[in-house]
Scaffold this motif. Structure first.
Motif, PDB file in Angstrom:
ATOM      1  N   GLU A  57      36.693  29.888  43.389  1.00  0.00           N
ATOM      2  CA  GLU A  57      36.709  30.973  42.405  1.00  0.00           C
ATOM      3  C   GLU A  57      37.335  30.520  41.078  1.00  0.00           C
ATOM      4  OE1 GLU A  57      38.194  33.967  45.176  1.00  0.00           O
ATOM      5  OE2 GLU A  57      36.200  34.857  45.159  1.00  0.00           O
ATOM      6  N   GLU A  87      38.110  37.722  40.227  1.00  0.00           N
ATOM      7  CA  GLU A  87      38.115  36.434  40.934  1.00  0.00           C
ATOM      8  C   GLU A  87      39.525  35.853  41.044  1.00  0.00           C
ATOM      9  OE1 GLU A  87      35.703  36.111  42.642  1.00  0.00           O
ATOM     10  OE2 GLU A  87      33.888  35.318  41.731  1.00  0.00           O
ATOM     11  N   HIS A  90      41.189  37.617  43.847  1.00  0.00           N
ATOM     12  CA  HIS A  90      40.650  37.195  45.151  1.00  0.00           C
ATOM     13  C   HIS A  90      41.300  35.874  45.568  1.00  0.00           C
ATOM     14  CE1 HIS A  90      36.637  39.408  44.124  1.00  0.00           C
ATOM     15  NE2 HIS A  90      37.653  40.221  44.270  1.00  0.00           N
ATOM     16  N   HIS A 169      37.142  42.347  49.013  1.00  0.00           N
ATOM     17  CA  HIS A 169      36.557  41.198  48.332  1.00  0.00           C
ATOM     18  C   HIS A 169      35.041  41.383  48.189  1.00  0.00           C
ATOM     19  CE1 HIS A 169      36.609  36.523  47.869  1.00  0.00           C
ATOM     20  NE2 HIS A 169      35.828  37.103  46.987  1.00  0.00           N
ATOM     21  N   GLU A 173      32.741  41.541  44.845  1.00  0.00           N
ATOM     22  CA  GLU A 173      31.669  40.554  44.638  1.00  0.00           C
ATOM     23  C   GLU A 173      30.374  41.248  44.215  1.00  0.00           C
ATOM     24  OE1 GLU A 173      31.703  37.266  44.430  1.00  0.00           O
ATOM     25  OE2 GLU A 173      33.853  37.410  44.728  1.00  0.00           O
ATOM     26  N   HIS A 176      30.602  42.576  40.514  1.00  0.00           N
ATOM     27  CA  HIS A 176      30.459  41.601  39.407  1.00  0.00           C
ATOM     28  C   HIS A 176      29.335  40.583  39.636  1.00  0.00           C
ATOM     29  CE1 HIS A 176      33.601  38.872  41.516  1.00  0.00           C
ATOM     30  NE2 HIS A 176      32.464  38.220  41.542  1.00  0.00           N
TER      31      HIS A 176
HETATM   32 FE   LIG Z   1      35.569  36.528  44.745  1.00  0.00          FE
END
Ligand SMILES: [Fe+2]
Ligand SMILES: [Fe+2]
Length: 295
Positions: A57, A87, A90, A169, A173, A176
């Motif tokens: 990421e 990100e 994450h 998460h 994802e 985005h």
């Molecule tokens: Fe991610």
């Protein structure tokens, strides 16, 4: 959501991509193998994913950030901020999760080292090529995320606490999933780099992922119970296996006119958003920046 004043810069949250800071509490008493009813092969592949997410990421973020100055559309600029924020968070939470894994004897270090090596090889290519690789990997994570959120059999066989982190998460994802691609289009990224991206990702990343998965499965006791290991293999790679279904959707990326938003997941996102972060949602209490994002 509050409308921004004309002079105020649009935030990621206002553009529909809120980087949610969630304070996950990893349970003290959790099973060592947390997916597919405690199956080592299936749990190991997700531990490998968790190992590769932080460096992966960071690579995604850097490959997009390089082009930030070339974006003048305020909406896309805000979506890029949201993408970078999501990100980054994450990566941070997966680092915490990986430390928690390590305390339980699940070493994600080798998968992290292998992916770092692979990403260093990708960094030798042009910024446009690196961004194309990011769009490819974001396509992969979006497919994985959608399946993760919709496969009820898989979800019902996962540890419930672990499920929350992976659902958070996965939701982000999907929120985005188009951003890197939109930037790629904006800066004139072409089909050549996009098509080459799959080959580069396959050559450099795939062997390390497979090796790490086999290694972690063996260390997790795969050979002590071969029948159970086989059950995990079928669940992942059988005809209706989890990974098989992800791989089947990968070729959409090579089609002419591909765009991540063509596959509409907004209804799913809205449902999961409500389930996790709505009034009384599963993660509502642990969501630390809820008010800051609404401001
Ligand atoms: Fe991610
Ligand atoms: Fe992503």
């Amino acid at each position: 959501m509050q409308a921004p004043s004309p002079r105020r810069k649009l935030s990621g949250a206002q553009a529909g991509i809120p980087p949610r800071h969630v304070d996950f509490q990893f349970p003290a008493q959790a099973p060592r193998h947390f997916f597919f009813d405690g199956n080592p092969a299936a749990s190991s592949i997700f531990a490998v994913f968790s190992g590769i997410f932080p460096p992966g990421e960071r690579f995604f973020v850097e490959s997009v950030r390089r082009f930030r100055d070339r974006i003048d559309d305020p909406e896309l600029k805000a979506r890029v901020s949201g993408f970078i924020g999501q990100e980054a968070l994450h990566g941070r939470e997966h680092e915490r999760l990986n430390a928690w894994f390590a305390e339980r004897g699940i070493d994600t270090g080798p998968s992290e080292r292998r992916v770092k090596w692979a990403l260093r090889q990708l960094e030798r290519f042009s910024p446009e090529q690196q961004l194309a690789c990011t769009t490819m990997m974001e396509h992969f994570t979006a497919i994985l995320a959608e399946l993760w959120l919709t496969d009820e059999e898989f979800r019902s066989k996962a540890d419930p606490e672990m499920l929350k982190l992976w659902s958070w998460h996965a939701l982000e994802e999907l929120e985005h999933k188009s951003v890197a691609y939109e930037v790629y289009e904006k800066v004139g990224g072409g089909d050549r780099e996009r098509r080459r991206a799959t080959t580069l990702v396959a050559i450099f990343l795939l062997p390390g992922i497979l090796a790490s998965w086999v290694e972690l499965s063996l260390r997790g006791g795969a050979l002590r119970d071969p029948r159970e290991f086989y059950r995990g293999l079928v669940a992942l790679l059988g005809r209706r296996g989890f990974i098989t279904r992800v791989l089947r959707k990968l070729p959409f990326y090579w089609r002419d006119g591909f765009h991540p938003s063509r596959h509409d997941t907004r209804a799913l996102e809205a449902r999961v958003r409500e389930q996790l972060f709505g009034e009384g949602g599963e993660l509502r209490e642990q969501w630390k920046n809820r008010e800051a994002l609404a401001a």
